[in-house]
Design a protein around this motif. Structure first.
Motif, short mmCIF file in Angstrom:
data_model
loop_
_atom_site.label_atom_id
_atom_site.label_comp_id
_atom_site.label_asym_id
_atom_site.label_seq_id
_atom_site.Cartn_x
_atom_site.Cartn_y
_atom_site.Cartn_z
N LEU A 1 0.98 -1.34 0.32
CA LEU A 1 0.04 -0.10 0.02
C LEU A 1 0.82 0.97 0.24
CD1 LEU A 1 -2.82 -1.19 2.62
CD2 LEU A 1 -2.95 -0.93 0.15
N CYS B 1 0.71 4.08 -2.77
CA CYS B 1 0.71 6.18 -2.68
C CYS B 1 1.88 6.06 -3.29
CB CYS B 1 0.97 5.88 -0.61
SG CYS B 1 -0.77 5.00 -0.55
N LEU C 1 -3.43 1.94 6.01
CA LEU C 1 -4.51 1.53 5.06
C LEU C 1 -5.39 3.29 5.00
CD1 LEU C 1 -6.08 -0.95 7.25
CD2 LEU C 1 -6.06 -1.08 5.25
N LEU D 1 -6.34 4.90 0.89
CA LEU D 1 -7.94 5.09 0.63
C LEU D 1 -7.71 6.57 0.45
CD1 LEU D 1 -9.88 3.26 3.65
CD2 LEU D 1 -9.40 2.76 1.06
N SER D 2 -7.09 7.41 0.92
CA SER D 2 -6.62 9.06 1.18
C SER D 2 -5.91 9.65 -0.06
CB SER D 2 -7.04 9.81 2.33
OG SER D 2 -5.85 9.36 2.87
N THR E 1 -6.94 3.49 -7.38
CA THR E 1 -8.25 3.06 -6.82
C THR E 1 -8.58 1.59 -7.02
OG1 THR E 1 -9.38 5.01 -6.22
CG2 THR E 1 -10.42 3.11 -5.43
N VAL F 1 -6.03 -0.17 -5.30
CA VAL F 1 -5.33 0.16 -3.88
C VAL F 1 -6.52 -1.00 -2.88
CG1 VAL F 1 -6.60 1.61 -2.19
CG2 VAL F 1 -4.48 2.02 -3.57
N VAL F 2 -8.02 -1.16 -3.73
CA VAL F 2 -9.37 -1.32 -2.40
C VAL F 2 -8.47 -2.53 -2.71
CG1 VAL F 2 -11.37 -2.19 -2.70
CG2 VAL F 2 -10.72 0.07 -3.79
N VAL G 1 -6.60 -3.23 -0.02
CA VAL G 1 -7.19 -3.09 1.13
C VAL G 1 -8.30 -3.80 2.26
CG1 VAL G 1 -8.62 -1.36 2.46
CG2 VAL G 1 -6.57 -0.40 1.21
#
Length: 481
Positions: free
Chosen positions: A135, A139, A260, A264-265, A290, A293-294, A297
């Protein structure tokens, strides 16, 4: 064929890598446009050779993952043979959406799948940390794409090409983060992991350089270095240890949920910055990033949920079971007796039988051979008691050398016969380290039938009185003899 470890130390691998890097970089820089594709193609063959040699010699214990990586490298070499000017010309990192872009993405995918499979055992020691590292890599890839590569893309860059380029970039960033995390777990395997990390970093640097300066020599030089670093990874002496999980004390067990939140942000924040700067929010980063990433997560949340479930099951087990013997503890066996008595009152059971067992001769064994021997005797007796009764019967340890057996419904045999069977099973010799010992058991029996209105304390009191009466008779028999 054995890998000659004694003649291939780490310093020799490093020296060979630096020598090849200097020779290949110099040859490429001095060669003309006609010879540069030849130099580049020869370098792409080097990692295939080192992988195959390491596999043939048995240096790499898990063959299938490394063969998958070799398939990806072969695909890259084939791509270079078919389109020799793809790296030398202004094509890398230009999001053209051509077949060469697709082959590169497919080759990277094969290589990354093979690497992930090879490292799966090492990653199993800290799966949460690996997901967090992936993650973090995703990012970090967002700003690199949005403020370095995307502004430099040509106006005719195809949407498909941009999706492939962005996906390749984010995957490489995630893999670099995972490899760094794996290297932090323990010393074994760090040499090979360092070369793999350097491979991912150099590939990223080559892509960024080609996007910023199309057709420049530095992009090809960085990609040559990436090929040579991956060529050094399988022949390094640390390569066999890469697939071995590190010791538990070498893994940082603390998990940080902040990754996390960052994952997400990150992409929405980048989109917000674009809107504030008047650039709009039509970038591919938000949907593509996204979508990547999803799943991570969700996997992280599932892992946390599984860890919580395991912790709850462990706590529930320790709350109801004896730590030494694994039998039910006093609290749990008492609750089961109460439940059985309630079923008796409702007419769901005809009778229940309680057998209270106290070991004979256990204290001398404990005093003479020590508490570890006493614990071994208690565990053996517990196993024999559990084997002497039916599967539906419940065996518990009240404490010390006292055990209790709860038989719901008909005990299956006469209580006296069951008591004799328990005594015979317990008094069999028990092997210790260099000797054998024997202990006996005195059992008191109490039964309750429907309509008698017995309670737990009364039943245990009856069984306890019967047990002490049996001990008294045994002492009297010894005195008479």
């Amino acid at each position: 064929m054995r890998w000659p470890r004694g003649t291939v130390p780490g310093w020799l691998v490093h020296t060979g890598f630096l020598g090849l890097l200097a020779a290949a970089g110099t040859a490429y820089a001095l060669a003309g446009p006609e010879l540069r594709p030849v130099v580049y193609t020869l370098v792409t063959v080097v990692p295939i050779v080192t992988f195959l040699v390491a596999l043939a010699s048995g240096h790499l214990p898990d063959r299938r993952p490394w063969l998958t990586a070799v398939a990806g490298l072969v695909l890259l070499t084939a791509q270079q043979l078919v389109w020799p000017d793809w790296i030398a010309g202004p094509h890398l990192g230009r999001a053209e959406g051509s077949l060469t872009d697709l082959l590169q993405s497919l080759a990277h995918t094969l290589f990354l799948v093979g690497t992930a499979a090879a490292l799966r055992r090492r990653a199993s020691a800290d799966p949460g940390g690996i997901i967090d590292a992936a993650l973090f890599g995703l990012c970090s890839g967002g700003p690199l794409w949005e403020w370095a590569i995307r502004p430099a893309l040509p106006a005719d860059a195809s949407p498909v090409g941009q999706v492939m380029l962005l996906g390749d970039l984010l995957v490489l960033c995630a893999v670099a983060g995972c490899l760094l995390r794996l290297g932090m777990m323990g010393r074994p395997g760090r040499g090979t992991l360092a070369y793999l990390v350097l491979t991912a970093v150099l590939t990223l640097a080559s892509t960024v350089t080609s996007a910023l300066a199309p057709g420049g020599i530095w992009s090809a030089e960085l990609m040559l270095a990436a090929y040579l670093t991956i060529a050094a990874a399988p022949v390094h002496p640390d390569a066999p240890a890469v697939t071995v999980p590190p010791r538990a004390d070498g893994v940082a067990a603390r998990q940080r949920l902040g990754w996390l939140a960052a994952a997400l942000s990150a992409n929405p924040l980048i989109a917000a910055v674009q809107v504030v700067r008047g650039e709009g929010s039509s970038s591919l980063l938000l949907p593509v990033g996204t979508l990547m990433v999803v799943p991570l997560v969700l996997l992280r949340i599932r892992l946390l949920s599984a860890q919580r479930d395991r912790a709850e099951r462990t706590l529930a087990y320790h709350a109801t079971h004896d730590e030494l013997t694994g039998l039910c503890n006093r609290r749990h066996i008492a609750a089961e007796i109460d439940r059985a008595l309630a079923d008796l009152d409702r007419g769901e059971l005809d009778e229940i039988t309680i057998l209270l067992c106290d070991l004979d001769g256990f204290k001398p064994v404990n005093d003479r051979y020590g508490h570890p021997a006493g614990d071994a005797v208690l565990k053996t007796v517990a196993a024999r008691l559990a084997a002497a009764v039916r599967e539906q019967d419940l065996v518990g340890r009240l404490g010390g050398d006292e055990f209790l057996i709860l038989c719901r419904g008909d005990a299956g045999v006469d209580p006296s016969e069951l008591r004799d069977r328990i005594a015979e099973a317990v008094r069999a010799p028990i092997p210790l380290l260099d000797t054998t010992v024997s202990v006996g058991v005195t059992t008191g029996v109490a039964q309750a039938r429907a309509g008698l209105g017995a309670d737990r304390d009364l039943l245990i009191g009856i069984a306890d009185a019967a047990m002490y009466a049996g001990k008294a008779r045994r002492r009297d028999d010894v005195t008479l003899r």
